[in-house]
Design a protein around this motif. Sequence first.
Motif, PDB file in Angstrom:
ATOM      1  N   ASP A 238       4.425  12.957   6.795  1.00 14.61           N
ATOM      2  CA  ASP A 238       5.302  12.823   5.627  1.00 14.61           C
ATOM      3  C   ASP A 238       4.899  13.830   4.553  1.00 14.61           C
ATOM      4  OD1 ASP A 238       6.815  12.108   3.455  1.00 14.61           O
ATOM      5  OD2 ASP A 238       6.330   9.973   3.541  1.00 14.61           O
ATOM      6  N   PRO A 239       5.630  14.940   4.426  1.00 16.82           N
ATOM      7  CA  PRO A 239       5.245  15.971   3.457  1.00 16.82           C
ATOM      8  C   PRO A 239       5.405  15.541   2.006  1.00 16.82           C
ATOM      9  CG  PRO A 239       7.370  16.496   4.457  1.00 16.82           C
ATOM     10  CD  PRO A 239       6.822  15.324   5.204  1.00 16.82           C
ATOM     11  N   THR A 240       6.071  14.423   1.761  1.00 18.84           N
ATOM     12  CA  THR A 240       6.235  13.951   0.381  1.00 18.84           C
ATOM     13  C   THR A 240       5.062  13.093  -0.079  1.00 18.84           C
ATOM     14  OG1 THR A 240       7.421  11.892   0.930  1.00 18.84           O
ATOM     15  CG2 THR A 240       8.727  13.920   0.777  1.00 18.84           C
ATOM     16  N   LEU A 241       4.156  12.762   0.850  1.00 19.32           N
ATOM     17  CA  LEU A 241       3.000  11.937   0.485  1.00 19.32           C
ATOM     18  C   LEU A 241       1.875  12.858   0.030  1.00 19.32           C
ATOM     19  CD1 LEU A 241       2.086   8.987   0.431  1.00 19.32           C
ATOM     20  CD2 LEU A 241       1.170   9.311   2.732  1.00 19.32           C
ATOM     21  N   ASP A 242       1.538  12.787  -1.248  1.00 16.72           N
ATOM     22  CA  ASP A 242       0.659  13.783  -1.874  1.00 16.72           C
ATOM     23  C   ASP A 242      -0.675  13.155  -2.249  1.00 16.72           C
ATOM     24  OD1 ASP A 242       0.238  16.368  -2.602  1.00 16.72           O
ATOM     25  OD2 ASP A 242       1.325  16.274  -4.497  1.00 16.72           O
ATOM     26  N   LEU A 243      -1.616  13.189  -1.305  1.00 20.23           N
ATOM     27  CA  LEU A 243      -2.918  12.578  -1.503  1.00 20.23           C
ATOM     28  C   LEU A 243      -4.029  13.541  -1.111  1.00 20.23           C
ATOM     29  CD1 LEU A 243      -2.160   9.089   0.102  1.00 20.23           C
ATOM     30  CD2 LEU A 243      -2.546   9.507  -2.331  1.00 20.23           C
ATOM     31  N   GLN A 244      -5.191  13.364  -1.720  1.00 19.77           N
ATOM     32  CA  GLN A 244      -6.402  14.072  -1.310  1.00 19.77           C
ATOM     33  C   GLN A 244      -7.263  13.138  -0.471  1.00 19.77           C
ATOM     34  OE1 GLN A 244      -8.668  16.413  -4.322  1.00 19.77           O
ATOM     35  NE2 GLN A 244      -7.267  15.514  -5.812  1.00 19.77           N
ATOM     36  N   VAL A 245      -7.741  13.632   0.662  1.00 18.74           N
ATOM     37  CA  VAL A 245      -8.667  12.861   1.487  1.00 18.74           C
ATOM     38  C   VAL A 245     -10.088  13.102   0.971  1.00 18.74           C
ATOM     39  CG1 VAL A 245      -9.611  12.544   3.799  1.00 18.74           C
ATOM     40  CG2 VAL A 245      -7.159  12.935   3.492  1.00 18.74           C
ATOM     41  N   ILE A 246     -10.810  12.016   0.707  1.00 18.46           N
ATOM     42  CA  ILE A 246     -12.159  12.097   0.149  1.00 18.46           C
ATOM     43  C   ILE A 246     -13.221  11.987   1.230  1.00 18.46           C
ATOM     44  CG2 ILE A 246     -13.777  11.078  -1.501  1.00 18.46           C
ATOM     45  CD1 ILE A 246     -11.331   9.693  -2.799  1.00 18.46           C
TER      46      ILE A 246
ATOM     47  N   ALA B 142      -5.262  10.336  -5.533  1.00 16.20           N
ATOM     48  CA  ALA B 142      -4.034  11.069  -5.816  1.00 16.20           C
ATOM     49  C   ALA B 142      -4.294  12.568  -5.805  1.00 16.20           C
ATOM     50  CB  ALA B 142      -3.476  10.648  -7.167  1.00 16.20           C
ATOM     51  N   ALA B 143      -3.289  13.325  -5.415  1.00 17.76           N
ATOM     52  CA  ALA B 143      -3.438  14.784  -5.336  1.00 17.76           C
ATOM     53  C   ALA B 143      -3.854  15.388  -6.671  1.00 17.76           C
ATOM     54  CB  ALA B 143      -2.139  15.414  -4.855  1.00 17.76           C
ATOM     55  N   GLY B 144      -3.440  14.774  -7.769  1.00 18.30           N
ATOM     56  CA  GLY B 144      -3.746  15.315  -9.085  1.00 18.30           C
ATOM     57  C   GLY B 144      -5.115  14.951  -9.627  1.00 18.30           C
ATOM     58  N   THR B 145      -5.897  14.189  -8.891  1.00 22.43           N
ATOM     59  CA  THR B 145      -7.236  13.826  -9.358  1.00 22.43           C
ATOM     60  C   THR B 145      -8.103  15.075  -9.439  1.00 22.43           C
ATOM     61  OG1 THR B 145      -7.041  11.656  -8.313  1.00 22.43           O
ATOM     62  CG2 THR B 145      -9.257  12.385  -8.895  1.00 22.43           C
ATOM     63  N   ASP B 146      -8.789  15.254 -10.575  1.00 23.65           N
ATOM     64  CA  ASP B 146      -9.544  16.490 -10.803  1.00 23.65           C
ATOM     65  C   ASP B 146     -10.809  16.539  -9.957  1.00 23.65           C
ATOM     66  OD1 ASP B 146     -12.038  15.608 -12.590  1.00 23.65           O
ATOM     67  OD2 ASP B 146     -10.288  14.493 -13.293  1.00 23.65           O
ATOM     68  N   ALA B 147     -11.351  17.743  -9.824  1.00 25.21           N
ATOM     69  CA  ALA B 147     -12.491  17.981  -8.936  1.00 25.21           C
ATOM     70  C   ALA B 147     -13.725  17.193  -9.358  1.00 25.21           C
ATOM     71  CB  ALA B 147     -12.807  19.474  -8.882  1.00 25.21           C
ATOM     72  N   GLU B 148     -13.964  17.051 -10.656  1.00 18.70           N
ATOM     73  CA  GLU B 148     -15.139  16.304 -11.111  1.00 18.70           C
ATOM     74  C   GLU B 148     -15.043  14.835 -10.704  1.00 18.70           C
ATOM     75  OE1 GLU B 148     -15.966  16.713 -15.219  1.00 18.70           O
ATOM     76  OE2 GLU B 148     -16.479  18.843 -15.102  1.00 18.70           O
ATOM     77  N   THR B 149     -13.849  14.273 -10.799  1.00 18.74           N
ATOM     78  CA  THR B 149     -13.667  12.878 -10.407  1.00 18.74           C
ATOM     79  C   THR B 149     -13.812  12.717  -8.899  1.00 18.74           C
ATOM     80  OG1 THR B 149     -12.224  12.467 -12.307  1.00 18.74           O
ATOM     81  CG2 THR B 149     -12.081  10.913 -10.486  1.00 18.74           C
ATOM     82  N   VAL B 150     -13.277  13.668  -8.144  1.00 23.63           N
ATOM     83  CA  VAL B 150     -13.439  13.623  -6.687  1.00 23.63           C
ATOM     84  C   VAL B 150     -14.927  13.658  -6.321  1.00 23.63           C
ATOM     85  CG1 VAL B 150     -13.042  14.879  -4.532  1.00 23.63           C
ATOM     86  CG2 VAL B 150     -11.174  14.584  -6.172  1.00 23.63           C
ATOM     87  N   ALA B 151     -15.691  14.518  -6.984  1.00 19.03           N
ATOM     88  CA  ALA B 151     -17.128  14.588  -6.723  1.00 19.03           C
ATOM     89  C   ALA B 151     -17.810  13.260  -7.066  1.00 19.03           C
ATOM     90  CB  ALA B 151     -17.751  15.726  -7.516  1.00 19.03           C
TER      91      ALA B 151
ATOM     92  N   VAL C  48       0.818  -1.211   0.000  1.00 15.11           N
ATOM     93  CA  VAL C  48       0.000   0.000   0.000  1.00 15.11           C
ATOM     94  C   VAL C  48       0.857   1.269   0.000  1.00 15.11           C
ATOM     95  CG1 VAL C  48      -2.049  -1.026   1.050  1.00 15.11           C
ATOM     96  CG2 VAL C  48      -0.237  -0.095   2.525  1.00 15.11           C
ATOM     97  N   HIS C  49       2.053   1.221   0.588  1.00 15.25           N
ATOM     98  CA  HIS C  49       2.906   2.410   0.616  1.00 15.25           C
ATOM     99  C   HIS C  49       3.300   2.828  -0.804  1.00 15.25           C
ATOM    100  CE1 HIS C  49       3.295   0.831   4.726  1.00 15.25           C
ATOM    101  NE2 HIS C  49       3.516   2.081   5.075  1.00 15.25           N
ATOM    102  N   ALA C  50       3.557   1.854  -1.652  1.00 18.83           N
ATOM    103  CA  ALA C  50       3.879   2.149  -3.051  1.00 18.83           C
ATOM    104  C   ALA C  50       2.652   2.673  -3.785  1.00 18.83           C
ATOM    105  CB  ALA C  50       4.426   0.904  -3.743  1.00 18.83           C
ATOM    106  N   ILE C  51       1.493   2.107  -3.510  1.00 20.32           N
ATOM    107  CA  ILE C  51       0.255   2.533  -4.159  1.00 20.32           C
ATOM    108  C   ILE C  51      -0.074   3.973  -3.786  1.00 20.32           C
ATOM    109  CG2 ILE C  51      -2.249   2.177  -4.121  1.00 20.32           C
ATOM    110  CD1 ILE C  51      -1.673  -0.841  -4.160  1.00 20.32           C
ATOM    111  N   TRP C  52       0.132   4.360  -2.512  1.00 20.63           N
ATOM    112  CA  TRP C  52      -0.152   5.731  -2.101  1.00 20.63           C
ATOM    113  C   TRP C  52       0.673   6.743  -2.893  1.00 20.63           C
ATOM    114  CZ3 TRP C  52       0.718   4.620   3.809  1.00 20.63           C
ATOM    115  CH2 TRP C  52      -0.338   3.838   4.286  1.00 20.63           C
ATOM    116  N   ARG C  53       1.837   6.347  -3.333  1.00 24.60           N
ATOM    117  CA  ARG C  53       2.733   7.279  -4.025  1.00 24.60           C
ATOM    118  C   ARG C  53       2.574   7.256  -5.544  1.00 24.60           C
ATOM    119  NH1 ARG C  53       6.172   9.592  -0.631  1.00 24.60           N
ATOM    120  NH2 ARG C  53       6.322   8.685   1.469  1.00 24.60           N
ATOM    121  N   ASP C  54       1.648   6.459  -6.021  1.00 20.74           N
ATOM    122  CA  ASP C  54       1.438   6.366  -7.462  1.00 20.74           C
ATOM    123  C   ASP C  54       0.456   7.453  -7.904  1.00 20.74           C
ATOM    124  OD1 ASP C  54       0.719   5.614 -10.100  1.00 20.74           O
ATOM    125  OD2 ASP C  54       1.243   3.530  -9.640  1.00 20.74           O
TER     126      ASP C  54
END
Length: 265
Positions: free
Chosen positions: A71-79, A202-211, A49-55
């Motif tokens: 960990d400031p290098t872990l770049d995720l959005q919480v849904i 992922a942090a780069g997931t767009d707003a429409e997909t997050v919704a 899972v640690h590798a998946i979080w960073r993908d």
Amino acid sequence: MTDRIASLGMYDHLEQHAANDRLWSAIAAVLRERGVADVPARLDRTRDVHAIWRDPALLFGQACGYPLIADPTLDLQVIAFPIYAGRESGSVIVARADDPRRAVAAFRDSRAAINDRQSNTGMNLFRATIAPFAGQGAFFAEVLETGAHRASIVAVGMGKVDLAAIDSVTYAAIARFEPALVTGLKIVAPSPASPSLPFVTAAGTDAETVAALQSALDHVAADPDLAAVRETLLLAGIIPAEPDALAPISTLEAEAVRAGYRTLR
């Protein structure tokens, strides 16, 4: 073949695989209906899972809260945050049932197990539990890093260590599906309460997909056809993520540091 990834690896006991697969299939169906592209057909169980979080291709997953604040290098959005049936979010501190010690403070100079130094339930909440008793030095004679909560349970049961903090949802699943592993154990104390393990993208997931993800989670939390799936996963509900939802994890860390117990030892 899609490049996007979905994972539910945090609470995925072998006996829960089918339920997690059905949960993901229901989420994926809503995402496709909402027009999300490249929705993976299956959960990824091939990587840690640690590798998946960073993908950056992570579409949907579940993460431990402590790395998200530490960990400031872990770049995720919480849904969103799951709610687990009958389980206050946190850990249970376990020992062997035949150990005469009844309180956490009595385990000074004993041996402890943690699953991972970056784990909230295995380390951060354990540290918060021990900090009031530790003073400025080491509390334990030895701290063994096992790599998994299940392995920590086994280490306690075999007498390799005396005490461990086990994620409460993981402990409940093992008690249900592998009861022999916990019959010789006792719960010495609960840890302080903590936010549950959040669903992330992922942090780069767009707003429409997050919704769309949020809509899909609302659907699977309420769909009566998934009642048995939720019961198998101990899943009682899903709530939206507030901006400061992970703050209690930081607070527990800060309190341990102020007490002079920066490192679980």
